[in-house]
Scaffold this motif. Structure first.
Motif, PDB file in Angstrom:
ATOM      1  N   THR A 184      24.781  36.311  44.379  1.00  0.00           N
ATOM      2  CA  THR A 184      25.038  35.572  44.414  1.00  0.00           C
ATOM      3  C   THR A 184      26.809  36.028  43.340  1.00  0.00           C
ATOM      4  O   THR A 184      27.052  36.944  43.136  1.00  0.00           O
ATOM      5  CB  THR A 184      24.133  35.772  42.337  1.00  0.00           C
ATOM      6  N   TYR A 185      27.662  34.794  43.571  1.00  0.00           N
ATOM      7  CA  TYR A 185      29.185  34.502  43.143  1.00  0.00           C
ATOM      8  C   TYR A 185      29.547  35.622  42.093  1.00  0.00           C
ATOM      9  O   TYR A 185      30.329  36.893  41.278  1.00  0.00           O
ATOM     10  CB  TYR A 185      29.876  34.091  43.698  1.00  0.00           C
ATOM     11  N   GLY A 186      28.830  34.828  40.988  1.00  0.00           N
ATOM     12  CA  GLY A 186      29.074  35.657  38.780  1.00  0.00           C
ATOM     13  C   GLY A 186      28.327  37.417  38.894  1.00  0.00           C
ATOM     14  O   GLY A 186      29.532  37.965  38.044  1.00  0.00           O
ATOM     15  N   ASP A 187      27.652  37.818  39.569  1.00  0.00           N
ATOM     16  CA  ASP A 187      27.627  38.603  39.785  1.00  0.00           C
ATOM     17  C   ASP A 187      28.791  39.888  40.204  1.00  0.00           C
ATOM     18  O   ASP A 187      28.514  41.102  39.556  1.00  0.00           O
ATOM     19  CB  ASP A 187      26.036  39.449  39.982  1.00  0.00           C
ATOM     20  N   ASN A 188      28.594  39.372  41.229  1.00  0.00           N
ATOM     21  CA  ASN A 188      29.876  40.224  41.833  1.00  0.00           C
ATOM     22  C   ASN A 188      31.176  40.194  40.977  1.00  0.00           C
ATOM     23  O   ASN A 188      32.126  40.934  41.049  1.00  0.00           O
ATOM     24  CB  ASN A 188      30.602  40.048  43.335  1.00  0.00           C
ATOM     25  N   ALA A 189      31.716  39.031  40.458  1.00  0.00           N
ATOM     26  CA  ALA A 189      32.763  38.626  39.976  1.00  0.00           C
ATOM     27  C   ALA A 189      32.599  39.755  38.745  1.00  0.00           C
ATOM     28  O   ALA A 189      33.654  39.878  37.530  1.00  0.00           O
ATOM     29  CB  ALA A 189      32.777  37.458  38.992  1.00  0.00           C
ATOM     30  N   LEU A 190      31.477  39.397  37.474  1.00  0.00           N
ATOM     31  CA  LEU A 190      31.415  40.770  36.617  1.00  0.00           C
ATOM     32  C   LEU A 190      31.891  41.657  37.372  1.00  0.00           C
ATOM     33  O   LEU A 190      32.322  42.864  36.170  1.00  0.00           O
ATOM     34  CB  LEU A 190      30.559  39.807  36.002  1.00  0.00           C
ATOM     35  N   ARG A 191      30.612  42.401  38.070  1.00  0.00           N
ATOM     36  CA  ARG A 191      31.024  43.422  38.819  1.00  0.00           C
ATOM     37  C   ARG A 191      32.421  44.205  38.874  1.00  0.00           C
ATOM     38  O   ARG A 191      33.118  45.178  38.143  1.00  0.00           O
ATOM     39  CB  ARG A 191      30.202  43.890  39.817  1.00  0.00           C
ATOM     40  N   TYR A 192      33.442  43.469  39.243  1.00  0.00           N
ATOM     41  CA  TYR A 192      35.123  43.827  39.428  1.00  0.00           C
ATOM     42  C   TYR A 192      35.245  44.029  37.891  1.00  0.00           C
ATOM     43  O   TYR A 192      36.538  44.735  37.651  1.00  0.00           O
ATOM     44  CB  TYR A 192      35.590  42.845  40.094  1.00  0.00           C
ATOM     45  N   ARG A 193      35.046  42.720  36.896  1.00  0.00           N
ATOM     46  CA  ARG A 193      35.554  42.927  35.865  1.00  0.00           C
ATOM     47  C   ARG A 193      34.965  44.703  34.729  1.00  0.00           C
ATOM     48  O   ARG A 193      36.343  44.780  34.172  1.00  0.00           O
ATOM     49  CB  ARG A 193      35.513  41.533  35.017  1.00  0.00           C
ATOM     50  N   LEU A 194      33.712  44.784  35.226  1.00  0.00           N
ATOM     51  CA  LEU A 194      33.793  45.628  34.404  1.00  0.00           C
ATOM     52  C   LEU A 194      34.230  47.147  35.117  1.00  0.00           C
ATOM     53  O   LEU A 194      35.191  47.688  34.224  1.00  0.00           O
ATOM     54  CB  LEU A 194      32.466  45.627  34.319  1.00  0.00           C
ATOM     55  N   ARG A 195      34.832  47.166  35.941  1.00  0.00           N
ATOM     56  CA  ARG A 195      35.828  48.400  36.684  1.00  0.00           C
ATOM     57  C   ARG A 195      37.110  48.573  36.830  1.00  0.00           C
ATOM     58  O   ARG A 195      37.164  49.197  36.342  1.00  0.00           O
ATOM     59  CB  ARG A 195      35.597  48.383  38.038  1.00  0.00           C
ATOM     60  N   ALA A 196      37.372  46.398  36.525  1.00  0.00           N
ATOM     61  CA  ALA A 196      39.021  47.036  36.298  1.00  0.00           C
ATOM     62  C   ALA A 196      39.770  47.069  34.773  1.00  0.00           C
ATOM     63  O   ALA A 196      40.712  47.871  34.998  1.00  0.00           O
ATOM     64  CB  ALA A 196      39.703  45.332  37.408  1.00  0.00           C
ATOM     65  N   HIS A 197      38.511  46.440  34.011  1.00  0.00           N
ATOM     66  CA  HIS A 197      38.780  46.697  32.408  1.00  0.00           C
ATOM     67  C   HIS A 197      38.079  46.798  31.712  1.00  0.00           C
ATOM     68  O   HIS A 197      37.764  46.563  30.500  1.00  0.00           O
ATOM     69  CB  HIS A 197      39.061  44.815  32.267  1.00  0.00           C
ATOM     70  N   PRO A 198      37.804  48.511  32.016  1.00  0.00           N
ATOM     71  CA  PRO A 198      36.792  49.412  31.139  1.00  0.00           C
ATOM     72  C   PRO A 198      37.828  48.808  29.373  1.00  0.00           C
ATOM     73  O   PRO A 198      36.822  48.853  28.482  1.00  0.00           O
ATOM     74  CB  PRO A 198      37.335  50.209  31.377  1.00  0.00           C
ATOM     75  N   ASN A 199      38.552  48.232  29.055  1.00  0.00           N
ATOM     76  CA  ASN A 199      38.739  48.219  27.231  1.00  0.00           C
ATOM     77  C   ASN A 199      38.512  46.824  27.293  1.00  0.00           C
ATOM     78  O   ASN A 199      38.092  47.370  26.084  1.00  0.00           O
ATOM     79  CB  ASN A 199      40.356  48.236  27.695  1.00  0.00           C
TER      80      ASN A 199
END
Length: 337
Positions: free
Chosen positions: A310-325
């Protein structure tokens, strides 16, 4: 034989009669199989629109720090807005760039225990008051590049022996494109510094515009890094992991990186990511047998970095990694325990 520069394809050939269109589709398929990157000319985007969005980008980064921080992404549950210098990570390392993230302007999805977490990415953008014309120009840019991207996807599907509309259902009215407006300050002196670390794009297809005569992008090909400077009047086009998934690795999501400019200079870059709806899954294309035989499987680590269906699962995972703040400020419930 080592590739010296990215291949160049003329998008206008798709409207030059069926014979020429078929030849374009064949070349497109082969380039995305072998390299995963190309220059796209003949796309029809007017120079006036290009100059307008580049000018607005420059003007944004010339604003004061306080004006830019008024739309800092820590204020956005959707990870939109301004990311200050050093505020994003790639492969666990700091990227030397500042940027704005702009998605589709929609209402936020109400929080609900039964709602998938990726719907947190859907919502409004943050805009600076000092540049009221920016929203309209970005909106036109997003619409035009979305149309080019969808046309390319249909050409790709047809070139592989699938129906031209094979991807249409995954996109439709809920497609989830994202534009980044990026400034890379000069950090190399002359030792190269990381502008963006090596990575593969996680979505479907990317169209990149860089200021004229500016370099820094490098593409991996057979273990070597190829420089990919801006070609006047062209977009750099590459595919992401979701399209690799849809073709079982026949099409190639390629590693790339950006080297910071030399000190005393900078670089404006506009990567546009055309992605499906957050709740969509990429179809497994009915690829013709002659191409299925050349499918290489996925290039990612299936245990440590799998591509989720599911694309949204990938997109959220990338955001969580890239922007922990941003996660800490807006989504503390998603912090790893």
């Amino acid at each position: 034989m080592q590739l010296q520069s990215l291949p160049v394809l003329d998008f206008s050939r798709l409207n030059a009669g069926e014979q020429e269109a078929a030849a374009f589709r064949e070349e497109l398929r082969e380039v995305l199989h072998e390299v995963g990157f190309l220059y796209l000319t003949g796309h029809g985007i007017e120079q006036e629109l290009t100059e307008s969005i580049l000018d607005l980008s420059r003007r944004f980064f010339e604003l004061s720090e306080d004006q830019k921080l008024a739309i800092e992404n820590v204020n956005s549950p959707q990870f939109r807005g301004y990311t200050r210098m050093g505020g994003e990570l790639t492969d666990g390392k700091t990227d030397f760039r500042e940027q704005i993230d702009i998605g589709v302007e929609r209402s936020a999805v109400p929080a609900d225990p039964d709602t998938a977490n990726y719907w947190r990415l859907e919502g409004p953008n943050l805009w600076v008051q000092e540049l009221p014309e920016m929203q309209a120009v970005v909106g036109e840019w997003t619409q035009r590049l979305s149309e080019i991207s969808m046309t390319l996807l249909r050409a790709i599907a047809e070139s592989l022996g699938a129906e031209p509309d094979a991807f249409d259902a995954a996109f439709g009215e809920k497609a989830f494109p994202l534009l980044k407006i990026v400034r890379y300050p000069g950090e190399s002196n002359p030792e190269p510094k990381q502008g963006v670390g090596q990575h593969r794009d996680g979505g479907v297809i990317t169209l990149l515009l860089v200021e004229p005569e500016k370099g820094g992008l490098q593409v991996e090909y057979k273990g070597q890094w190829i420089d990919a400077p801006q070609v006047p009047g062209a977009f750099v086009v590459n595919i992401g992991e979701m399209l690799e998934l849809a073709t079982n690795g026949y099409l190639k999501a390629t590693l790339h990186r950006v080297i910071s400019p030399l000190k005393g200079t900078d670089r404006i870059s506009l990567p546009f990511f055309y992605n499906p709806a957050l709740d969509s899954t990429m179809p497994q294309l009915a690829v013709a047998p002659e191409f299925q035989e050349k499918a290489r499987g996925l290039s990612v680590d299936p245990l440590n970095n799998p591509i989720l269906e599911t694309y949204g699962d990938n997109a959220l995972r990338y955001r969580l990694r890239a922007h922990p703040n941003v996660v800490e400020a807006q989504h503390p419930d998603l912090l790893a325990g």
